[in-house]
Design a protein around this motif. Structure first.
Motif, short mmCIF file in Angstrom:
data_model
loop_
_atom_site.label_atom_id
_atom_site.label_comp_id
_atom_site.label_asym_id
_atom_site.label_seq_id
_atom_site.Cartn_x
_atom_site.Cartn_y
_atom_site.Cartn_z
N ILE A 3 38.80 49.68 48.00
CA ILE A 3 39.21 49.31 46.63
C ILE A 3 38.53 50.16 45.56
N GLY A 4 37.74 51.15 45.98
CA GLY A 4 37.17 52.11 45.03
C GLY A 4 36.04 51.57 44.18
N VAL A 5 35.18 50.75 44.79
CA VAL A 5 34.01 50.24 44.08
C VAL A 5 32.78 50.44 44.96
N THR A 6 31.63 50.09 44.44
CA THR A 6 30.39 50.19 45.22
C THR A 6 30.21 48.93 46.07
N PRO A 7 29.43 49.02 47.14
CA PRO A 7 29.13 47.82 47.92
C PRO A 7 28.46 46.73 47.07
N ARG A 8 27.70 47.13 46.09
CA ARG A 8 27.06 46.16 45.19
C ARG A 8 28.13 45.37 44.41
N THR A 9 29.17 46.05 44.00
CA THR A 9 30.27 45.39 43.29
C THR A 9 30.98 44.40 44.21
N VAL A 10 31.13 44.76 45.47
CA VAL A 10 31.74 43.84 46.44
C VAL A 10 30.91 42.57 46.52
N ASN A 11 29.60 42.70 46.56
CA ASN A 11 28.73 41.51 46.59
C ASN A 11 28.93 40.66 45.35
N LYS A 12 29.12 41.29 44.20
CA LYS A 12 29.36 40.55 42.96
C LYS A 12 30.70 39.83 43.01
N ILE A 13 31.69 40.45 43.61
CA ILE A 13 33.02 39.84 43.74
C ILE A 13 32.91 38.52 44.50
N PHE A 14 32.06 38.48 45.53
CA PHE A 14 31.91 37.27 46.34
C PHE A 14 31.43 36.08 45.53
N SER A 15 30.74 36.32 44.43
CA SER A 15 30.22 35.22 43.61
C SER A 15 31.20 34.78 42.52
N LYS A 16 32.31 35.49 42.38
CA LYS A 16 33.25 35.21 41.29
C LYS A 16 34.16 34.02 41.58
N ILE A 17 34.34 33.22 40.55
CA ILE A 17 35.32 32.14 40.59
C ILE A 17 36.62 32.65 39.97
N VAL A 18 36.50 33.57 39.03
CA VAL A 18 37.64 34.16 38.34
C VAL A 18 37.62 35.66 38.60
N ILE A 19 38.79 36.25 38.85
CA ILE A 19 38.86 37.68 39.15
C ILE A 19 40.09 38.29 38.48
N ASP A 20 39.97 39.52 38.08
CA ASP A 20 41.06 40.27 37.47
C ASP A 20 42.21 40.39 38.46
N THR A 21 43.42 40.18 38.00
CA THR A 21 44.57 40.19 38.91
C THR A 21 44.80 41.56 39.54
N ALA A 22 44.55 42.63 38.82
CA ALA A 22 44.73 43.96 39.39
C ALA A 22 43.74 44.17 40.54
N GLN A 23 42.51 43.72 40.35
CA GLN A 23 41.51 43.85 41.41
C GLN A 23 41.87 42.97 42.60
N LEU A 24 42.38 41.78 42.32
CA LEU A 24 42.78 40.89 43.40
C LEU A 24 43.95 41.49 44.19
N LEU A 25 44.83 42.18 43.52
CA LEU A 25 45.94 42.84 44.20
C LEU A 25 45.42 43.93 45.14
N HIS A 26 44.46 44.73 44.68
CA HIS A 26 43.87 45.77 45.53
C HIS A 26 43.21 45.16 46.76
N ILE A 27 42.48 44.08 46.55
CA ILE A 27 41.80 43.41 47.66
C ILE A 27 42.82 42.82 48.62
N SER A 28 43.87 42.21 48.09
CA SER A 28 44.92 41.64 48.93
C SER A 28 45.57 42.70 49.80
N LYS A 29 45.84 43.86 49.21
CA LYS A 29 46.46 44.95 49.97
C LYS A 29 45.49 45.49 51.03
N ALA A 30 44.23 45.67 50.66
CA ALA A 30 43.24 46.21 51.60
C ALA A 30 43.06 45.30 52.81
#
Length: 70
Positions: A28-55
């Motif tokens: 998804i073109g981010v750092t591993p640290r950003t992935v760790n931050k994503i895990f703590s999110k309750i709300v996420i940007d839809t474009a980012q969620l689409l990338h994660i869904s595809k991956a």
């Protein structure tokens, strides 16, 4: 309506598929640290969620759609 913790759902799916945080970060073109931050999110940007869904080839949007009937 119950709260959807999207970060937990993403982490759980990543683990279910036995893939690493580094792998997802590369996909998804981010750092591993950003992935760790994503895990703590309750709300996420839809474009980012689409990338994660595809991956991960997993429809994370369905959790929101399913909650429309609650």
């Amino acid at each position: 309506m119950k709260e959807i913790h999207i970060g937990n759902l993403i982490r759980n799916e990543l683990r279910r598929q036995a893939k690493t945080n580094n792998w997802l970060a590369e996909q998804i073109g981010v750092t591993p640290r950003t992935v760790n931050k994503i895990f703590s999110k309750i709300v996420i940007d839809t474009a980012q969620l689409l990338h994660i869904s595809k991956a991960l080839n997993h429809d994370f949007f369905k959790y929101y759609s399913e909650s429309l009937n609650d």
